[in-house]
Design an enzyme around this catalytic site. Structure first.
Site, short mmCIF file in Angstrom:
data_model
loop_
_atom_site.label_atom_id
_atom_site.label_comp_id
_atom_site.label_asym_id
_atom_site.label_seq_id
_atom_site.Cartn_x
_atom_site.Cartn_y
_atom_site.Cartn_z
N SER A 25 38.74 24.49 37.31
CA SER A 25 38.88 24.50 35.86
C SER A 25 40.35 24.53 35.44
O SER A 25 40.65 24.26 34.29
CB SER A 25 38.11 25.66 35.24
OG SER A 25 36.72 25.47 35.51
N HIS A 71 34.98 30.81 46.38
CA HIS A 71 36.29 31.45 46.63
C HIS A 71 36.33 32.09 48.00
O HIS A 71 37.38 32.15 48.64
CB HIS A 71 36.59 32.47 45.54
CG HIS A 71 36.96 31.84 44.23
ND1 HIS A 71 38.12 31.12 44.07
CD2 HIS A 71 36.32 31.77 43.05
CE1 HIS A 71 38.17 30.67 42.83
NE2 HIS A 71 37.09 31.04 42.19
N CYS A 111 33.97 26.86 33.40
CA CYS A 111 33.81 28.22 33.87
C CYS A 111 35.21 28.64 34.21
O CYS A 111 35.74 28.25 35.23
CB CYS A 111 32.95 28.27 35.11
SG CYS A 111 32.95 29.91 35.85
N CYS A 154 35.23 35.58 40.17
CA CYS A 154 34.30 35.00 39.21
C CYS A 154 32.88 35.29 39.64
O CYS A 154 32.57 35.26 40.83
CB CYS A 154 34.53 33.49 39.15
SG CYS A 154 33.23 32.63 38.26
N GLU A 180 30.73 32.80 32.07
CA GLU A 180 31.93 33.63 32.15
C GLU A 180 33.21 32.95 31.72
O GLU A 180 33.41 31.78 31.94
CB GLU A 180 32.10 34.05 33.60
CG GLU A 180 31.42 35.32 33.84
CD GLU A 180 32.30 36.25 34.63
OE1 GLU A 180 33.52 36.20 34.50
OE2 GLU A 180 31.72 37.01 35.37
N ARG A 205 32.47 22.66 40.57
CA ARG A 205 33.29 22.18 39.45
C ARG A 205 34.48 21.35 39.91
O ARG A 205 35.30 20.96 39.10
CB ARG A 205 33.75 23.36 38.60
CG ARG A 205 32.61 23.97 37.84
CD ARG A 205 32.90 25.34 37.28
NE ARG A 205 31.69 25.88 36.71
CZ ARG A 205 30.70 26.42 37.43
NH1 ARG A 205 30.81 26.53 38.74
NH2 ARG A 205 29.61 26.85 36.84
N CYS A 229 37.50 32.16 36.71
CA CYS A 229 38.36 32.16 37.89
C CYS A 229 39.70 31.51 37.59
O CYS A 229 40.70 31.81 38.21
CB CYS A 229 37.69 31.47 39.06
SG CYS A 229 36.93 29.91 38.66
N CYS A 274 31.11 31.75 40.69
CA CYS A 274 31.62 30.98 41.83
C CYS A 274 32.01 31.90 42.98
O CYS A 274 33.03 31.71 43.62
CB CYS A 274 32.83 30.16 41.42
SG CYS A 274 32.73 29.50 39.77
#
Lengths: 148, 567
Positions: B502, B67, B546, B60, B13, B479, B549, B63
């Site tokens: 990210s 979150h 990714c 996302c 994504e 991540r 998000c 993930c």
């Protein structure tokens, strides 16, 4: 018979979430017969591999950009399914196609598949569907019920 | 000088665009640009803080749980609300199972094809493949019958003209170096990983009541009822099933994943020299072991300039060194702040100002976060280096095991410095994953022991006092550092900012015009063929990009479904 009704889409992007809204309506109002599972897939991918393995029938509900007026219903099945994913009419450009390709490689792909969708009007930030698309949720619910 | 643009670069994504200037076969300058606007913060304003986690887990698709976790922790931090031990353990199991799932899928299904040439596996000798595999590990599915079966399946698949999931690979690229046998072995493990990742997801599903969107969280604990004599809740039977999956995952991660990464690292030893980039490393402690969030099973902290002797720990959910250090700049991002200076997330603003791609101006929907004014790399490498520096024994054990395996295959001594690299990020992720599967077992035992003592409490009801409260929830996600920052006013959300992993790694240049970790890591990367910039993908994929998000919403330019060309 093992059937999954999979609604995909992002609830925070208005019409993009229509697939999930259809699943919510089905969960709320329609008890499913044995062998039929409802999945709110959101925008996930490989997490769904297990539940999508070895199905007789996979019914996907999604927002589909077919270049039609907003609210237009779109139905894709049979030989159109692979090209649907190749041309990436769905906003979920990578998630679900990867899952299906993996299932194919594992020899566990669905025997039959249909994609029921609606042309979105807007995918701006927001939790609500636009009226044109919201009006099609009951119609999509009926289409799913006719399918299972 | 040639400019190459790759858009989008993520296999999963999100929409990430990378631009590189190439001269003499090397990257001279790089730009990382998030191509979609994120605005979940705007949706959350005015809502009930207890509902935020159900919305943030929609940011996302990859993930979701992370979150949800960061969100409930943020609200609990604002209220200084304690979380019952059972709830911590159940959350920890979900966190760990999700991370193990994510790491396995990232290596085998999202990035291995940067290194493994699947079509070359057709030329392999299955017997030789099996003897190589058996020399590396005692894994039960490394035999020659297994290798033959995989090769047959691949022949049928490719022979039928269906490259399917392998379509986007750079087959036959000069940077592909593995022998046909290693390629076949990796393909076999690719298939086995498809099977094993399901077990990790089953753990999330049983404990979280549902996947991909867990249902069991609540501000103040979890909604799982614990009973040893009922079918509808968390029973002994279900806990035993979870234990079985944990054991299977541990076997695969230690005997396959960790070994494969070491082997790829040894055969691509050159890639320990590329991709270093930013060597300030930030991670947070996680896996809380008490109700207040002061004791953690996995340590976290900050390392500046790659010097692990200068590790500075972050100690708890109320740690001020952490909470005061974070700021975000929008100098090179498509936002405006009222004042032209970086802002702390509590004071964060989300005001879009799209200008088109300006290489020297604004060029990304990502903001640029810093820790005490410094750009920082986050993710498994940061996590492993910090845990190593903190003296965390399991981390040291698996890091040593991985490096020793690389050394023996490469026939040269490879030390921990090799981790500051493209291939090092993959190795660190595998080391972290091994630490996580052991930790799954520990948390399972802790939960079962605690229930055995008669404690079945899973929830403390939150109470929202009048006036304003602020809180941060952090989580060491797959991540890297994820933090949600919430300001609550009279029981409603007044401000909400997510600073996601990210964003730390894929950010554009900051207030001082310093490049972000992605951008810095690409400098001096070799490019054999500008038409097929596989090397750029290798380095960027090593971060596990990714950015759904980091930024989320439809493309601002044409305001509809984004059409992209596959890379």
């Amino acid at each position: 018979m093992k059937t999954v009704v999979l609604g995909i889409g992002n609830l925070i992007m208005q019409d993009e979430g229509v697939g999930v809204r259809v699943i919510e309506a089905l969960e709320r109002d329609h008890p499913m017969p044995a062998g039929v599972t409802l999945i709110d897939g959101g925008t996930s991918a490989m997490e769904m591999l297990d539940e999508l393995s070895d199905l007789d029938h996979l019914i996907v509900v999604d927002a589909i950009n077919a270049g039609k007026p907003p609210g237009t219903l779109v139905r894709i099945e049979g030989e159109e399914v692979p090209s649907f994913f190749r041309t990436r009419l769905s906003p979920h450009q990578i998630g679900l196609p990867d899952v299906l390709a993996s299932l194919e490689f594992l020899g566990a792909q669905p025997k039959k598949m249909v994609i029921l969708g609606v042309q979105p009007q807007t995918m701006e930030l927001g939790m609500e569907l636009t009226p044109l698309v919201a009006a099609q949720v009951p119609v999509l619910v009926d289409q799913v019920l006719a399918e299972i | 000088m040639a400019r190459i643009t790759i858009d989008p670069i993520t296999r999963i994504e999100g929409h990430l665009r990378i631009d590189v200037d190439v001269e003499g076969g090397r990257v001279k300058k790089a730009w990382s640009s998030g191509q979609m606007f994120r605005g979940v913060e705007l949706i959350l304003q005015g809502r009930d803080p207890r509902d935020a986690w159900t919305i943030t887990q929609r940011i996302c698709g990859v993930c979701t749980t992370v979150h949800a976790i960061a969100s409930v922790r943020a609200v609990e931090n604002a209220l200084q609300l304690e979380v019952p031990l059972n709830a911590q353990y159940i959350r920890n199991l979900i966190i760990l199972a999700h991370a193990v799932h994510d790491h396995i899928v990232h290596f085998y299904h999202l990035s291995a094809l940067d290194w493994v040439d699947v079509t070359s596996a057709l030329k392999a000798d299955p017997d030789k493949t099996a003897s190589l595999a058996e020399s590396l590990s005692s894994w039960k599915l490394n035999g020659k019958h297994e290798m033959k079966a995989v090769q047959e399946r691949l022949k049928n698949f490719v022979g039928g003209g269906q490259l399917g999931i392998f379509t986007n690979g750079y087959w036959g690229h000069p940077a592909m170096k593995l022998s046909p046998e290693v390629n076949l072995l990796a393909t076999a493990h690719y298939l086995q990983a498809l099977e094993i990742q399901r077990k990790a997801n089953k753990i999330v599903s049983i404990l979280g009541s549902k996947t991909p969107h867990i249902q069991n969280l609540a501000v103040g604990g979890v909604a799982n009822a614990i009973a040893t004599d009922s079918q509808s809740v968390l029973t002994v039977e279900r806990l035993m099933a979870v234990k079985g999956w944990i054991d299977e995952l541990a076997d695969f991660v230690k005997n396959v994943y960790l070994i494969d990464v070491a082997a790829v690292g040894a055969f691509y030893a050159d890639w320990t020299k590329y991709g270093k980039g930013v060597t300030n490393y930030l991670c947070v402690p996680d896996i809380p072991m008490d109700t207040k969030g002061t004791q953690f099973a996995l340590p976290g902290g900050y390392i500046e300039g790659g010097d692990i002797s200068k590790f500075k720990p972050i100690k708890g959910f109320n740690d001020e060194y952490w909470a005061k250090g974070v700021e975000e700049s929008v100098k090179h991002s498509w936002y405006d702040y009222d004042e032209k200076k970086p802002l702390h997330p509590y004071a964060g603003e989300t005001k879009p100002n799209y200008t088109d791609f300006q290489a020297d101006g604004k060029y990304s929907w990502l903001k640029s976060p810093t820790f005490y004014g410094k750009v920082a790399q986050v993710g498994p490498l940061a996590n492993v280096l910090c845990m190593y520096a903190a003296g965390h024994e399991p981390t040291r054990k698996y890091a040593t095991l991985a490096l020793d395996t690389v050394s023996s295959l490469a026939k040269t001594k490879v030390g921990i410095d090799a981790l500051h690299s493209t291939i090092g990020r993959h190795a660190a992720r595998a080391v972290r994953c091994a630490v996580m599967v052991d930790m799954l077992d520990e948390q399972w035992n802790a939960l079962v022991t605690n229930i055995g003592k008669g404690d079945t409490k899973t929830f403390n009801r939150p109470v929202f006092p009048k006036g304003e409260q602020m809180g941060v929830g952090y989580h060491e996600a797959p991540r890297g550092v994820l933090s949600h920052w919430v300001v609550i006013d009279n029981g409603k959300i007044k401000n909400y900012q997510c600073v996601v992993p990210s964003t730390w790694n894929a950010c554009p240049r900051n207030e001082k015009d310093e490049p972000g970790p992605y951008e810095a890591s690409l400098l001096d990367n070799p490019i054999a063929n500008p038409e097929q910039p596989l090397e750029v993908l290798r380095t960027i994929h090593s971060f596990d990009p990714c950015i759904a998000c980091a930024i989320h919403l439809s493309d601002k330019e044409n305001d509809q479904v984004v059409t992209v060309k596959a890379v």
